[in-house]
Scaffold this motif. Structure first.
Motif, PDB file in Angstrom:
ATOM      1  N   GLN A 195       0.869  -1.136   0.021  1.00  0.00           N
ATOM      2  CA  GLN A 195       0.041   0.129  -0.007  1.00  0.00           C
ATOM      3  C   GLN A 195       0.856   1.202   0.015  1.00  0.00           C
ATOM      4  O   GLN A 195       0.380   2.294  -0.537  1.00  0.00           O
ATOM      5  N   LEU A 196       2.075   1.012   0.623  1.00  0.00           N
ATOM      6  CA  LEU A 196       2.935   2.342   0.521  1.00  0.00           C
ATOM      7  C   LEU A 196       3.914   2.348  -0.398  1.00  0.00           C
ATOM      8  O   LEU A 196       4.803   3.276  -0.553  1.00  0.00           O
ATOM      9  N   GLY A 197       3.766   1.375  -1.468  1.00  0.00           N
ATOM     10  CA  GLY A 197       4.472   1.576  -2.777  1.00  0.00           C
ATOM     11  C   GLY A 197       5.876   0.814  -2.664  1.00  0.00           C
ATOM     12  O   GLY A 197       6.783   1.215  -3.563  1.00  0.00           O
ATOM     13  N   ALA A 198       6.041  -0.141  -1.516  1.00  0.00           N
ATOM     14  CA  ALA A 198       7.320  -0.726  -1.202  1.00  0.00           C
ATOM     15  C   ALA A 198       7.352  -2.135  -1.419  1.00  0.00           C
ATOM     16  O   ALA A 198       7.266  -3.041  -0.618  1.00  0.00           O
ATOM     17  N   THR A 199       6.953  -2.436  -2.791  1.00  0.00           N
ATOM     18  CA  THR A 199       6.986  -3.913  -3.096  1.00  0.00           C
ATOM     19  C   THR A 199       8.528  -4.520  -3.241  1.00  0.00           C
ATOM     20  O   THR A 199       9.387  -3.922  -3.491  1.00  0.00           O
ATOM     21  N   GLY A 200       8.489  -5.918  -3.223  1.00  0.00           N
ATOM     22  CA  GLY A 200       9.838  -6.510  -3.114  1.00  0.00           C
ATOM     23  C   GLY A 200      10.535  -6.797  -2.082  1.00  0.00           C
ATOM     24  O   GLY A 200      11.440  -7.332  -1.991  1.00  0.00           O
ATOM     25  N   VAL A 201      10.022  -6.085  -0.866  1.00  0.00           N
ATOM     26  CA  VAL A 201      10.496  -6.444   0.427  1.00  0.00           C
ATOM     27  C   VAL A 201      10.074  -7.824   0.831  1.00  0.00           C
ATOM     28  O   VAL A 201       8.939  -8.049   0.738  1.00  0.00           O
ATOM     29  N   GLN A 202      11.021  -8.439   1.570  1.00  0.00           N
ATOM     30  CA  GLN A 202      10.650  -9.760   2.181  1.00  0.00           C
ATOM     31  C   GLN A 202      10.280  -9.513   3.649  1.00  0.00           C
ATOM     32  O   GLN A 202      11.126  -8.843   4.416  1.00  0.00           O
ATOM     33  N   ALA A 203       9.048  -9.818   3.958  1.00  0.00           N
ATOM     34  CA  ALA A 203       8.564  -9.932   5.279  1.00  0.00           C
ATOM     35  C   ALA A 203       8.128 -11.371   5.570  1.00  0.00           C
ATOM     36  O   ALA A 203       7.413 -11.932   5.155  1.00  0.00           O
ATOM     37  N   ARG A 204       9.057 -12.337   6.723  1.00  0.00           N
ATOM     38  CA  ARG A 204       8.569 -13.444   6.791  1.00  0.00           C
ATOM     39  C   ARG A 204       8.897 -13.872   8.277  1.00  0.00           C
ATOM     40  O   ARG A 204       9.345 -12.940   9.035  1.00  0.00           O
ATOM     41  N   THR A 205       8.447 -14.833   8.916  1.00  0.00           N
ATOM     42  CA  THR A 205       8.942 -15.291  10.215  1.00  0.00           C
ATOM     43  C   THR A 205      10.078 -15.819  10.195  1.00  0.00           C
ATOM     44  O   THR A 205      10.885 -16.040   9.055  1.00  0.00           O
TER      45      THR A 205
END
Length: 396
Positions: free
Chosen positions: A118-128
Motif C-alpha cells: 500500500q505504501l509502494g514498497a514492493t519486493g521487500v521480504q517480510a517473513r517469520t
C-alpha cells in the motif's frame, strides 16, 4: 493463584482501535480524507511520512546504523516500521530486495507485506524466522549437504508419542504436550538431551516429569527423526545456523543478499533465533529492532527480553526511540495498565514504558478476581453473553 481480569464498565460504540489512516496536525490525530478500504499509494518519499506522529516519524527516518524502538501496546509500532522501510525504499536509500523484515507469525508477516504494498514498497521480504530460514535451507541444502532437504514432520506430538512407546513410558495427551514443549524449549536454547537435566536446574525451570526421563524421551525422539528422515521446525533454525556457521561462502552469499534487517516483537526472540540473526548480520549493524520488555509472552518456550534490554549495551551508538502514545485504549484503561505495570518487579520492569492515551474518555474498568484460569474464562464468557444479550454488537 488468583487470576485478575479487567473489563470496561459498560461499553463503547463505534470507536476504532486507532486512527487509520490518520494525519498528525497540531498535536492531535484527525482522520484522512481518502477511504481506508482503498488507500492512496503515497506519490513520494515525503508523502510516506504524512500521518505519522513525531516519534513514529523519528523511527521512519532513522535509516542508518542500529535502531531500537521501544513500543508500548497500541502505539502504532507496525505503522512506524513499515513506514520506515517504505520511506527508505521510496527515497532510494534501501533496495527492496536487500531488506528482510522478520516477525513471529505468518499473519503479522502478511499484514506487513500488505502495508508495504500500500505504501509502494514492493519486493521487500517480510517473513517469520522459520519461513526465512526454511527458504534459505531449501536453496542451500543441495550445495551444503547434498540431496534433497529432509521432509518436515507433520505431527510432532505423534513422533513424541512414538518415542515414549519405544522407551516404554506411558503418557496421556496432556503429558505428551508437556514433553513436546520441553523438547522445543531444549532445542531453541540449544540444549542436547544429555544436558537437559542440568540446563533445567540452571534455568530454575519446573519440569513436568523427572528431568532424566524427559532427557531419555528427547534422545529417543531425535533418534526416531533420523531413522525416518524427517526434521521439525526447530531443526529448520538449527540446521540453517549450522550451515551459515560451517560454510563461510554461503554466509557471505546470504549477507550479500540482505543488507538491512528489521525484527518485530524483539522481546520474544529465543537464543536460537538471536544466533541466526547474528549470522545473517555478520559484522554489520544495519538492524532495527522493535519491542517492549513488558510484553514478553513466549518465555516458556525459551524467549527472553534480555536481547532487547541489552541492545544498547551491545550497540552503544544505537538510536533509541520510545513510542508511548496509545491509540488503542481509553485513558481509563491506559491508567489502569500503567498502574498494574508499576507493581511489576525485575529487570524488565525497570524498563517499562509509561503510556499516554490518545483517545477520548470511556467507562471506568471493573476489577474482578477469580480463583483460577478456568473460572476467569467462564466469568469472561458469561459477561460477554450478558453484553450481547443487552444489544452490544459482538464486534465491540
Amino acid at each position: 493463584m488468583p487470576v485478575a481480569s479487567v473489563r470496561p464498565r459498560g461499553h463503547t460504540c463505534g470507536q476504532p482501535a486507532r486512527p487509520s489512516p490518520a494525519t498528525w496536525q497540531h498535536g492531535r490525530v484527525t482522520a484522512a480524507t481518502h477511504s481506508p478500504l482503498f488507500p492512496r499509494v503515497p506519490d513520494s518519499a515525503d508523502a510516506v511520512l504524512e500521518g505519522l506522529d513525531p516519534e513514529q516519524r523519528e523511527v521512519a527516518t532513522a535509516l542508518h546504523g542500529p535502531v531500537c524502538v521501544l513500543a508500548g501496546a497500541g502505539t502504532g509500532k507496525t505503522r512506524a516500521i513499515t513506514h520506515r522501510i517504505a520511506y527508505g525504499v521510496r527515497a532510494g536509500i534501501l533496495q527492496p530486495s536487500s531488506v528482510l523484515a522478520v516477525t513471529f507469525t505468518h499473519r503479522a508477516a502478511g499484514e506487513m507485506r500488505g502495508r508495504l504494498r500500500q505504501l509502494g514498497a514492493t519486493g521487500v521480504q517480510a517473513r517469520t524466522f522459520h519461513s526465512a530460514a526454511l527458504r534459505q535451507l531449501q536453496y542451500f541444502w543441495p550445495k551444503a549437504v547434498g540431496g534433497p532437504l529432509p521432509r518436515l514432520v507433520d505431527r510432532k506430538i505423534q513422533l513424541v508419542a512414538d518415542a515414549a512407546a519405544a522407551c516404554r513410558v506411558r503418557l496421556d495427551r496432556g503429558e505428551l504436550r508437556d514433553v513436546t514443549a520441553e523438547i522445543e524449549w531444549s532445542k531453541v536454547t540449544q540444549t542436547v538431551p544429555a544436558d537437559y537435566p542440568p540446563a533445567v536446574a540452571k534455568a530454575a525451570r519446573e519440569a513436568p516429569r523427572d528431568p532424566a526421563e524427559i532427557a531419555q524421551l528427547y534422545a529417543a525422539y531425535e533418534d526416531l527423526k533420523r531413522e525416518r528422515g524427517v526434521i521439525d521446525f526447530e531443526d529448520v533454525l538449527l540446521l540453517t545456523v549450522a550451515v551459515l556457521q560451517d560454510r563461510q561462502d554461503i554466509a557471505e552469499q546470504v549477507r550479500a543478499q540482505y543488507q538491512h534487517f528489521v525484527v518485530d516483537e524483539y522481546q520474544d526472540v529465543s537464543p536460537l533465533q538471536q544466533r541466526l540473526l547474528e549470522l545473517w548480520l555478520g559484522d554489520r549493524e544495519n538492524l532495527c529492532v522493535v519491542g517492549d520488555a513488558s510484553q514478553t509472552i513466549y518465555s516458556f518456550t525459551g524467549a527472553t527480553p534480555d536481547h532487547l534490554l541489552d541492545f544498547r549495551i551491545k550497540h552503544p551508538g544505537a538510536t533509541v526511540v520510545k513510542l508511548v502514545r496509545d491509540y488503542r485504549s481509553t485513558p481509563q484503561v491506559v491508567r489502569l495498565a500503567n498502574g498494574l505495570l508499576a507493581q511489576a518487579r525485575g529487570r524488565a520492569a525497570d524498563h517499562r514504558l509509561e503510556l499516554v492515551s490518545q483517545r477520548g474518555p470511556g467507562p471506568e474498568p471493573v476489577f474482578t478476581e477469580y480463583p483460577d484460569e478456568p473460572a476467569e474464562a467462564e466469568g469472561a464468557a458469561r459477561r460477554i453473553g450478558e453484553l450481547i444479550g443487552a444489544g452490544v454488537r459482538p464486534s465491540e
